[in-house]
Design a protein around this motif. Sequence first.
Motif, mmCIF file in Angstrom:
data_model
loop_
_atom_site.group_PDB
_atom_site.id
_atom_site.type_symbol
_atom_site.label_atom_id
_atom_site.label_comp_id
_atom_site.label_asym_id
_atom_site.label_seq_id
_atom_site.Cartn_x
_atom_site.Cartn_y
_atom_site.Cartn_z
ATOM 1 N N LEU A 229 1.211 -1.595 0.084
ATOM 2 C CA LEU A 229 0.398 0.056 -0.114
ATOM 3 C C LEU A 229 0.717 1.394 -0.307
ATOM 4 O O LEU A 229 0.628 2.551 -0.496
ATOM 5 N N PHE A 230 2.108 1.653 0.704
ATOM 6 C CA PHE A 230 3.264 2.630 0.143
ATOM 7 C C PHE A 230 2.799 2.819 -0.377
ATOM 8 O O PHE A 230 2.873 4.574 -1.147
ATOM 9 N N ALA A 231 3.552 2.728 -1.899
ATOM 10 C CA ALA A 231 3.492 2.962 -3.530
ATOM 11 C C ALA A 231 2.005 3.648 -3.438
ATOM 12 O O ALA A 231 2.277 5.182 -3.992
ATOM 13 N N PRO A 232 0.825 2.711 -3.864
ATOM 14 C CA PRO A 232 -0.211 3.466 -3.892
ATOM 15 C C PRO A 232 -0.230 5.269 -2.975
ATOM 16 O O PRO A 232 -0.853 5.681 -3.611
ATOM 17 N N LEU A 233 -0.584 5.153 -2.237
ATOM 18 C CA LEU A 233 -0.482 6.469 -1.103
ATOM 19 C C LEU A 233 0.298 6.819 -1.201
ATOM 20 O O LEU A 233 0.006 8.278 -1.861
ATOM 21 N N ASP A 234 1.522 6.492 -1.672
ATOM 22 C CA ASP A 234 2.809 8.065 -1.818
ATOM 23 C C ASP A 234 2.116 8.821 -2.568
ATOM 24 O O ASP A 234 1.985 9.751 -2.873
ATOM 25 N N SER A 235 1.406 7.880 -4.129
ATOM 26 C CA SER A 235 1.884 8.506 -5.479
ATOM 27 C C SER A 235 0.540 9.309 -4.738
ATOM 28 O O SER A 235 0.131 10.690 -5.476
ATOM 29 N N LEU A 236 -0.649 8.957 -3.953
ATOM 30 C CA LEU A 236 -1.362 10.018 -3.593
ATOM 31 C C LEU A 236 -1.823 10.820 -2.707
ATOM 32 O O LEU A 236 -2.068 12.008 -2.980
ATOM 33 N N LEU A 237 -0.564 10.824 -2.131
ATOM 34 C CA LEU A 237 -0.581 12.003 -1.466
ATOM 35 C C LEU A 237 1.092 12.630 -1.771
ATOM 36 O O LEU A 237 0.667 14.227 -1.224
ATOM 37 N N ARG A 238 2.092 12.481 -3.115
ATOM 38 C CA ARG A 238 2.629 13.098 -2.995
ATOM 39 C C ARG A 238 2.733 15.240 -3.192
ATOM 40 O O ARG A 238 2.846 15.404 -3.199
ATOM 41 N N PRO A 239 1.729 15.054 -4.090
ATOM 42 C CA PRO A 239 1.149 16.433 -4.453
ATOM 43 C C PRO A 239 0.430 17.086 -3.778
ATOM 44 O O PRO A 239 1.105 18.450 -4.222
ATOM 45 N N TYR A 240 0.328 16.603 -2.154
ATOM 46 C CA TYR A 240 -0.512 17.692 -1.410
ATOM 47 C C TYR A 240 1.568 17.311 -0.198
ATOM 48 O O TYR A 240 0.684 18.008 0.836
ATOM 49 N N GLY A 241 1.768 16.868 -0.709
ATOM 50 C CA GLY A 241 3.501 17.743 0.185
ATOM 51 C C GLY A 241 3.638 16.052 1.339
ATOM 52 O O GLY A 241 3.818 16.287 2.645
ATOM 53 N N GLY A 242 2.568 14.589 0.500
ATOM 54 C CA GLY A 242 3.147 13.994 1.101
ATOM 55 C C GLY A 242 4.783 13.409 1.705
ATOM 56 O O GLY A 242 5.566 13.652 0.779
ATOM 57 N N LEU A 243 5.405 13.108 3.179
ATOM 58 C CA LEU A 243 6.224 12.702 3.574
ATOM 59 C C LEU A 243 6.520 11.205 3.716
ATOM 60 O O LEU A 243 7.279 11.184 4.313
ATOM 61 N N GLY A 244 5.540 10.370 2.733
ATOM 62 C CA GLY A 244 5.749 8.397 2.654
ATOM 63 C C GLY A 244 5.444 8.316 3.801
ATOM 64 O O GLY A 244 4.874 8.865 5.255
ATOM 65 N N ALA A 245 4.475 6.918 3.724
ATOM 66 C CA ALA A 245 3.959 6.408 4.669
ATOM 67 C C ALA A 245 4.370 5.281 4.967
ATOM 68 O O ALA A 245 6.082 4.903 4.422
ATOM 69 N N HIS A 246 4.363 5.256 6.866
ATOM 70 C CA HIS A 246 4.977 4.014 6.890
ATOM 71 C C HIS A 246 4.248 3.046 7.933
ATOM 72 O O HIS A 246 2.944 3.467 8.681
ATOM 73 N N ALA A 247 4.236 2.402 8.130
ATOM 74 C CA ALA A 247 3.165 1.036 8.819
ATOM 75 C C ALA A 247 3.943 1.481 11.017
ATOM 76 O O ALA A 247 4.449 2.283 11.188
ATOM 77 N N ARG A 248 3.392 0.383 11.716
ATOM 78 C CA ARG A 248 3.148 1.070 12.970
ATOM 79 C C ARG A 248 5.009 0.363 13.340
ATOM 80 O O ARG A 248 5.232 1.203 14.407
ATOM 81 N N LYS A 249 5.594 -0.718 12.443
ATOM 82 C CA LYS A 249 6.959 -0.408 12.835
ATOM 83 C C LYS A 249 7.702 0.920 13.108
ATOM 84 O O LYS A 249 8.182 0.591 13.554
ATOM 85 N N GLU A 250 7.424 1.929 12.308
ATOM 86 C CA GLU A 250 7.883 3.152 12.078
ATOM 87 C C GLU A 250 7.328 4.305 12.973
ATOM 88 O O GLU A 250 7.323 5.766 13.242
ATOM 89 N N GLN A 251 6.017 3.654 13.624
ATOM 90 C CA GLN A 251 5.744 4.725 14.310
ATOM 91 C C GLN A 251 6.171 5.120 16.256
ATOM 92 O O GLN A 251 7.052 3.766 16.251
ATOM 93 N N VAL A 252 6.247 6.497 16.074
ATOM 94 C CA VAL A 252 7.225 6.567 17.112
ATOM 95 C C VAL A 252 7.385 5.559 18.834
ATOM 96 O O VAL A 252 8.055 4.997 19.336
ATOM 97 N N SER A 253 5.779 5.873 19.422
ATOM 98 C CA SER A 253 5.418 5.256 20.600
ATOM 99 C C SER A 253 5.575 3.780 20.392
ATOM 100 O O SER A 253 5.891 3.128 20.917
ATOM 101 N N HIS A 254 4.812 3.078 19.015
ATOM 102 C CA HIS A 254 4.748 1.474 18.557
ATOM 103 C C HIS A 254 6.614 1.325 18.507
ATOM 104 O O HIS A 254 7.412 -0.377 19.248
ATOM 105 N N ARG A 255 7.201 2.063 17.923
ATOM 106 C CA ARG A 255 8.851 1.819 18.055
ATOM 107 C C ARG A 255 9.587 2.053 19.635
ATOM 108 O O ARG A 255 10.339 0.325 20.265
ATOM 109 N N PHE A 256 9.244 2.721 20.565
ATOM 110 C CA PHE A 256 10.329 2.675 21.416
ATOM 111 C C PHE A 256 9.506 1.348 22.393
ATOM 112 O O PHE A 256 10.324 1.246 23.499
ATOM 113 N N LEU A 257 8.191 1.301 22.035
ATOM 114 C CA LEU A 257 8.060 -0.006 23.295
ATOM 115 C C LEU A 257 8.693 -1.419 22.540
ATOM 116 O O LEU A 257 8.627 -2.256 22.942
ATOM 117 N N THR A 258 8.707 -1.821 21.420
ATOM 118 C CA THR A 258 9.238 -2.608 21.032
ATOM 119 C C THR A 258 10.606 -2.754 20.893
ATOM 120 O O THR A 258 10.792 -3.641 21.750
#
Lengths: 784, 234
Positions: A229-258
């Motif tokens: 889903l990253f590629a289609p999501l990123d291409s939808l959001l790019r024109p609006y200044g998208g910073l790139g989608a990420h999963a839970r793995k890169e979500q700050v709280s989740h990452r610290f807990l892990t």
Amino acid sequence: MTLSALNRKLFRDLWAVRGQVIAIALVLAGGIATYVMAASTLRAMRDTQTRMYREFRFPDLFASLKRAPLSLASRVRQLPGIIEVETRTAAPANISLAGFSQPVSGLIIGLPASGPILNLLHLHAGRLPDPNADHEAIVSDGFAQAHKLNPGFRLDVTIEGRRQTLTVVGIVSTPEFTYQIAPGSLVPDFTTYCILWMNAKPLQASFRMTGAFNQIAATVSPGFPFENLFAPLDSLLRPYGGLGAHARKEQVSHRFLTEEFKQLEMMATLFPAMFLSVAAFLLNVVVGRLMTTQRSQIATLKAFGYTTSAIAWHFLKFTLLIVAIGAVIGIAGGFQMGSGMARLYKDVYRFPYLEYGLDWRVTLFAFAISALAAMTGALFAVLKASAESPAVAMQPANPGHYRRAWLEFPGLSQPSRMILRNILRRPVKCSLSLAGIALSTAILVLGGFWIDAVDFMVFAQLRRAQTEDLAVTFFGPVSSRALYSLRSIPGVTLAEPSRTVSARIRFEHRSFRTGLQGLEPSATLRRLLDDRLQPFEVPSQGLLLTGHLATMLGAKPGDLITVELLEGSRAIRTLPLTATVNEYIGISAYMRRDALNRFLRESDVTTSANLRVDPNRLDSVYSRLRCIPAIAGIAVRSQALQSFYKTLAAQMLTFAFFNTILAGTIAVGVVYNTVRIALSERSRELASLRVLGYTRGEVAYILLGELALVVFSALPLGLWLGRQFSAYFASTAQTELFRIPVVVAPGTYAFSALVILLSTLLSAFIVGRQVNHLDLVEVLKARE
Amino acid sequence: MQAVFHAHGVTKVYDMGEVQVHALRGVDIELFAGEMMVLLGPSGSGKSTLLNILGGLDRASGGHVFYRDFDLTTASDSQLTQYRRLHVGFVFQFYNLIPSLTALENVAAVTEIARDPMKPEEALDLVGLADRRHHFPSQLSGGQQQRVAIARAIAKRPTVLLCDEPTGALDSETGVLVLEAIDRVNRELGSATAVITHNADIAGMADRVVHMSNGNISHIDHNQKRKQPRELHW
Ligand SMILES: Nc1ncnc2c1ncn2[C@@H]1O[C@H](COP(=O)(O)OP(=O)(O)O)[C@@H](O)[C@H]1O
Ligand SMILES: [Mg+2]
């Protein structure tokens, strides 16, 4: 029911060696306690995480962007695999509250009129804002707790320079913000960082986001490969200044807990393993000794028709009782320590709730591993002794076999010669004692090492690399002329620009998303350090990575690295890796600011500034800065240092305290058992010497001289081993967030050696008193 | 009279690596029900070795040893254990009491696993130690400890009572007390009894005296009349 004669013997035998029983039980308890503590805390946190992710509808995918129309959400919803989508507005805010002069920064999030469908909130106190109220807000519980705020409190909130007063009506927490760390900060600081929620409409109005959103989150149907889903999501959001989608793995709280879970897992395995192997060794020595002293008793019992298995079972029960004592103390202690630890964690990780309890699986496993340790320790000795021929009962005990030692100096006194021969007669047992003492020394070094490492990290990061007093972040890129106005504030003595942009750094097939920072070549506040912690100038060309990032990517200086900017020009370029930077906290990439601005096809702009401020004028500088609309956040370095210490030190010191106690237990356990057994094995010999006219002191010398020799050989080995352990633990504990430097302060070595020496003295003292009570007549009369 | 034991050509060789010690060199011997036998011989002549084999503590290297119809030389370890548990009482030179158990409990340790034993108190009465039931071995004199050991050996009403130098560690006066206890058990319970000694004077209390030397039985004497232990002097 009355006890059988054999069971009475069991209890009396246990009582006779109670000192050793307690020593072993405590070492066992140490291992079990660390296991129960770490495992039950881990289980509580994991269970809570799973439960709250479900209950509070924690999303699977996240993306931030500049600004997109609300209608974009339905296009995202149509992507395959997506179940639910929520869009929202989030804005950085500057907050001031009465009676607190320091700048507080925060993130303010818009609440949809119909209430959130993902990232639900747990209300601790008060209520949610009235859907029609424009000036009501709810705050994160950490902030409320740090400032003792109750619903009804007012906050001044400045968004993009527009100041408004909000009334706090509720206090909440949510899985999205279990770990609340301000951007660019090292650890959570609940006094200076805050998450707020208010109704979306008034927020969007003051943030000029009406009809738009800048954050989007989604849930994905279970089992759907969301990487697709990253590629289609990123291409939808790019024109609006998208910073790139990420999963839970890169979500700050989740990452610290892990990361935290990883550390707990290590604590739940390595430490108990060390303790239990020492306990197994001690049991082996003590039970082995028991079997020797009871050799003729065993034979007699067999002569009278007790079966081998009945006798083996009798001695195994002896072991199991010790284990049971150790396990019960360990489980109870571990449970207590665990609940303390869970409380510490709950202060750092703002769980909506944390149900800490004693899990039956943990308990069962604790019993199982201690029984296993006991069996490995005792089974062999027991089986060997109980299988021996009963004809032994007829024979008097044979004297031990001694050999001349290879290390005998002609000038040696008889007692010294006895010490040497005795050590050489039992090389295996002696080396095991030595290993046990070395191990407890090493555990002590390891405990001190954590504190040394944190001190060193703080020193390196905050005294050498980030030496600014204040760091100011702007809402977006501003002309570096803005720095003139900062420098003109009375009290600001130095202001240096820095430009940060989100980027994806790629080498071969590996990539990592991080902030790419542009620094001034001659910056004095924010400095890059080499391996010897010496600052060096940012080269005019090329890219610099922190050592850990370079290792993660498998890149070395000279390699060509692909940099994909996720903002502004979104340019992609390959740059040579010119050098690696030595940083212990965080992961960053650096280049010169002018080069980065050219890369971005921008003029001389900056996104943040580092300031040196006259300490006497801090408050007036704060209030001047708060009035500058372009400033999104202000971070105070000394505050960061303090909060870093506060959060980590509490954990580290608790850990170090328990560690010292546990290691001391091992040391006393090993040392006491070693001497005690030596005493019982040699009491006849020593009593005979007393009869021959040796003084108590001379006899004690023979006994304790052996111990001293073992302890003094064990110490250097233990200190060296401790450093190896530290290096090993540092390498396993190294995460994206922290790298632990392998530094052991001389004080740590000294402290560890001191604890071991004190434990030795304590054991020697106890046994020394027993030497004084050697009954000469009785010892010579009784036949072993 | 019925033979409790009959043994033929019993040999025992201890393999000490370089040397082989022939402790028994083909012994034939019988022990009859209710009989009192004394094994006499110098130290190292093989007395203990023979007794250990009869008692199922050790195995012969060659020959056959029968307890009634039961061949000890071919018995399994667990059969030997059962044999000792049910039929044999031992008394050792160094008493071998369990130091952590009282006199009474030492006896109980055996009665608990025996079939149809007497009460531990009764056994202690038999050896004249009724008033020392709750003493630990360390609180008893050597002779008293040995009498506890005898009580322990006889409490199961053994068919055979095997004593290896029961007075070896005792002075003669105490030794007499111990021998009296053995003599009394032999008469009252009818246990076939074998007593090892290297002291020729003790031989007077036996029905038969077996002289051993160098791993062989040199000759066997029959006493016309058993002496009372009181009448012995050494
Ligand atoms: N376990 C053993 N290993 C080697 N030799 C043994 C062992 N037990 C006994 N012997 C030897 O067997 C011989 C007979 O011993 P033993 O039966 O104890 O004699 P006694 O009881 O008549 O004094 C002696 O020479 C002794 O050294
Ligand atoms: Mg003998």
